[in-house]
Structure formats: C-alpha cells, structure tokens
Design a protein around this motif. Sequence first.
Motif, PDB file in Angstrom:
ATOM      1  N   LEU A  79      71.750 -28.789  53.833  1.00 57.00           N
ATOM      2  CA  LEU A  79      71.208 -29.596  54.551  1.00 57.00           C
ATOM      3  C   LEU A  79      71.470 -29.592  56.140  1.00 57.00           C
ATOM      4  O   LEU A  79      70.771 -29.550  57.304  1.00 57.00           O
ATOM      5  N   VAL A  80      72.811 -29.433  56.575  1.00 52.24           N
ATOM      6  CA  VAL A  80      73.205 -29.554  57.755  1.00 52.24           C
ATOM      7  C   VAL A  80      72.732 -28.350  58.059  1.00 52.24           C
ATOM      8  O   VAL A  80      72.565 -28.290  59.589  1.00 52.24           O
ATOM      9  N   ALA A  81      72.866 -27.100  57.824  1.00 48.29           N
ATOM     10  CA  ALA A  81      72.787 -25.730  58.282  1.00 48.29           C
ATOM     11  C   ALA A  81      71.159 -25.293  58.011  1.00 48.29           C
ATOM     12  O   ALA A  81      70.602 -24.759  58.918  1.00 48.29           O
ATOM     13  N   GLY A  82      70.817 -25.730  57.044  1.00 45.32           N
ATOM     14  CA  GLY A  82      69.559 -25.149  56.510  1.00 45.32           C
ATOM     15  C   GLY A  82      68.320 -25.918  57.059  1.00 45.32           C
ATOM     16  O   GLY A  82      67.271 -25.056  57.546  1.00 45.32           O
ATOM     17  N   VAL A  83      68.127 -27.195  57.614  1.00 42.60           N
ATOM     18  CA  VAL A  83      67.128 -27.724  58.129  1.00 42.60           C
ATOM     19  C   VAL A  83      66.937 -27.238  59.632  1.00 42.60           C
ATOM     20  O   VAL A  83      65.769 -26.880  60.018  1.00 42.60           O
ATOM     21  N   PRO A  84      68.182 -27.081  60.283  1.00 37.02           N
ATOM     22  CA  PRO A  84      68.030 -26.701  61.756  1.00 37.02           C
ATOM     23  C   PRO A  84      67.366 -25.053  61.666  1.00 37.02           C
ATOM     24  O   PRO A  84      66.574 -24.508  62.400  1.00 37.02           O
ATOM     25  N   LEU A  85      67.872 -24.193  60.551  1.00 40.36           N
ATOM     26  CA  LEU A  85      67.582 -22.960  60.520  1.00 40.36           C
ATOM     27  C   LEU A  85      66.006 -22.806  60.222  1.00 40.36           C
ATOM     28  O   LEU A  85      65.120 -22.044  60.786  1.00 40.36           O
ATOM     29  N   ALA A  86      65.380 -23.864  59.368  1.00 33.52           N
ATOM     30  CA  ALA A  86      64.178 -23.746  59.057  1.00 33.52           C
ATOM     31  C   ALA A  86      63.321 -24.058  60.125  1.00 33.52           C
ATOM     32  O   ALA A  86      62.077 -23.648  60.421  1.00 33.52           O
ATOM     33  N   TRP A  87      63.822 -25.194  61.092  1.00 31.06           N
ATOM     34  CA  TRP A  87      63.015 -25.688  62.076  1.00 31.06           C
ATOM     35  C   TRP A  87      62.991 -24.361  63.192  1.00 31.06           C
ATOM     36  O   TRP A  87      61.830 -24.080  63.879  1.00 31.06           O
ATOM     37  N   PHE A 190      62.549 -34.278  67.200  1.00 29.91           N
ATOM     38  CA  PHE A 190      62.904 -33.565  66.052  1.00 29.91           C
ATOM     39  C   PHE A 190      63.621 -34.680  65.160  1.00 29.91           C
ATOM     40  O   PHE A 190      62.832 -35.056  64.086  1.00 29.91           O
ATOM     41  N   ARG A 191      64.169 -35.554  65.914  1.00 29.15           N
ATOM     42  CA  ARG A 191      65.149 -36.569  65.291  1.00 29.15           C
ATOM     43  C   ARG A 191      64.046 -37.806  64.674  1.00 29.15           C
ATOM     44  O   ARG A 191      64.070 -38.427  63.709  1.00 29.15           O
ATOM     45  N   ARG A 192      63.337 -38.434  65.750  1.00 21.77           N
ATOM     46  CA  ARG A 192      62.311 -39.453  65.593  1.00 21.77           C
ATOM     47  C   ARG A 192      61.001 -39.177  64.773  1.00 21.77           C
ATOM     48  O   ARG A 192      60.403 -40.171  64.192  1.00 21.77           O
ATOM     49  N   VAL A 193      60.477 -37.851  65.086  1.00 23.41           N
ATOM     50  CA  VAL A 193      59.216 -37.685  64.707  1.00 23.41           C
ATOM     51  C   VAL A 193      58.985 -36.603  63.565  1.00 23.41           C
ATOM     52  O   VAL A 193      58.477 -36.860  62.687  1.00 23.41           O
ATOM     53  N   THR A 194      59.648 -35.478  63.767  1.00 26.00           N
ATOM     54  CA  THR A 194      59.541 -34.523  62.912  1.00 26.00           C
ATOM     55  C   THR A 194      60.259 -34.664  61.578  1.00 26.00           C
ATOM     56  O   THR A 194      59.668 -34.518  60.518  1.00 26.00           O
ATOM     57  N   LEU A 195      61.588 -35.283  61.615  1.00 31.79           N
ATOM     58  CA  LEU A 195      62.144 -35.590  60.185  1.00 31.79           C
ATOM     59  C   LEU A 195      61.528 -36.288  59.445  1.00 31.79           C
ATOM     60  O   LEU A 195      61.408 -36.177  58.328  1.00 31.79           O
ATOM     61  N   PRO A 196      60.890 -37.576  60.018  1.00 33.66           N
ATOM     62  CA  PRO A 196      60.161 -38.358  59.058  1.00 33.66           C
ATOM     63  C   PRO A 196      59.095 -37.825  58.614  1.00 33.66           C
ATOM     64  O   PRO A 196      58.521 -38.006  57.387  1.00 33.66           O
ATOM     65  N   LEU A 197      58.455 -36.692  59.217  1.00 32.09           N
ATOM     66  CA  LEU A 197      57.110 -36.047  58.708  1.00 32.09           C
ATOM     67  C   LEU A 197      57.447 -35.366  57.623  1.00 32.09           C
ATOM     68  O   LEU A 197      56.683 -35.079  56.626  1.00 32.09           O
ATOM     69  N   ILE A 198      58.706 -34.568  57.723  1.00 31.15           N
ATOM     70  CA  ILE A 198      59.009 -33.482  56.643  1.00 31.15           C
ATOM     71  C   ILE A 198      59.942 -33.922  55.629  1.00 31.15           C
ATOM     72  O   ILE A 198      60.486 -33.148  54.953  1.00 31.15           O
TER      73      ILE A 198
END
Length: 275
Positions: A79-87, A190-198
């Motif tokens: 999660l720590v490395a994969g979510v930023p990589l996916a973004w 990313f933290r306030r908008v994107t993360l809740p969406l995905i």
Amino acid sequence: MTTGREAPRKARLRAPGRGVPLALLVPALLGLAFLLVPLIALLLRAPWRSLPEQLTSPEVWDALRLSLLCATTATALSLVAGVPLAWLLARTDFPGRGLVRALVTLPLVLPPVVGGVALLLALGRNGVVGQWLDAWFGVTLPFTTTGVVLAETFVAMPFLVISVEGTLRAADPRYEEAAATLGASRFTAFRRVTLPLIAPGIAAGAVLAWARALGEFGATITFAGSFPGRTQTMPLAVYLALQNDPAAAIALSLVLLAVSIAVLAGLRDRWMTAS
C-alpha cells in the motif's frame, strides 16, 4: 435507465440458445470437473474430527501466526509503495511509462522461484544491494522473517498496483482539477479528493495482495528458506507436512481454501458480476 426498446434486445442477448452443442458441453463439463474434483476431495478427506486439535498444535499455530503477520506486513508495504506507483502510472506521462508498467506487472507472470533467485542476487549477502546493507549496517535479509515479508511483497504488490491504476483511470480527473483551482496542492488533492474516490479499488487491491502474499511459496522458500517459527509460512508447512503428517497438511490446506473463498466472496461484486 433501460428503455422499452433496449430491454427486449438485452433479453435476446442474454437468452440461452436452443441447445448446447455436444462438442462444447463435454469439454466444458470436463473442465468444470477438473477444477472441482480436487477441492471436493480435499473436503472429503479432511480430518474434521481432529481438525480443532490440528489447528491448535504448536507447529500449525506458528505457521498460521507467521503467515498472517507476514502477509499483513507485506500488504502494508504494498500500500505504501504501490498506491503512489499506481498514481504515477495512471496520472502522469513520462518517457518509458509503458516499459515501467510492463516491469511492474512482470512478477505476475514470472515464476515465483525465479523471483526468489532474483531477490537473492539483489538482496543476498553478496547481492548487488545486499552486500552494502551487510557491510554498512550489518543487515542480512535472506532466511529471516523480514526476507519472507520482502518475498511476499515482491509477488503481491503488482496485484495492488493493477487494481488501483485501473480505478484511477476510471475516476474522473475533473475533481482533482477543481481542487487545484481552489488552491489545493497536487498532494493535497490526492489526499483529500483522489483517495476517497479510489478507496474501493484500493481495498480490492489490498485484499488481492494479502491473499497472494498469504499463499506465496516459491519466492519465499528460495529467498527465506523454511525455518519453523521464523520463515515457515503456511504453504511451506503444507508442503513439509505432507511428508510426515498428512492430516496437518490437509488442515492447513483447508485454512488456505477458506481464505481464498472469503476473498472471492468479498470481491464478488467487483470482479465477478456481469455487466
């Protein structure tokens, strides 16, 4: 919303044919039997009466505890490395992005034993990176619990990256653009908008990664070995128990089977519902 004209058309598309050709039915049934009979045999031969005793034995409990700990830690690292990589893959355009995506997904098709050998060559005592870790910090990764976590992360992270990248590509980027016009930095958006969406995609990817890490065998035994209480996870314990204690092997196999069924049930609406 389905219109009156579309409903009959969909009904025709989904309606079964007048008959199933025998040339298709026979191999289909054979394929179904091939997939189901081994699972049924596992359930039929399970030592149900002694199952509680098997699952509470010290050896089995150590393997269960270690597997759950390592799989959860590997998922957290993913999660720590994969979510930023996916973004990065979904939201930015840079030279060689296609190559990077191919390399990220390579562990999905790479034989796990080959992955374990690659980890040894990279992080072993004489490895490309491992020799410096040993010389500078005295850190040895192979044949340790940390080695189990790294091996499981290596094979599990691509599942998370693919799931999150697909969710990011499906998400509407205009919400992030609107946040940027209101003065939010890209990281804040990313933290306030994107993360809740995905969040659903992240959850699905995390569950897949956790299940893959829990069932990892080849890379783990190659890079971390099989030492009871330290690196012997459930798949390794199943393999070794088959030689001396088949009942324990079946009990551990049932646990892994139950986990797999739970994962499929949890992801049913996302991956298994026809559109």
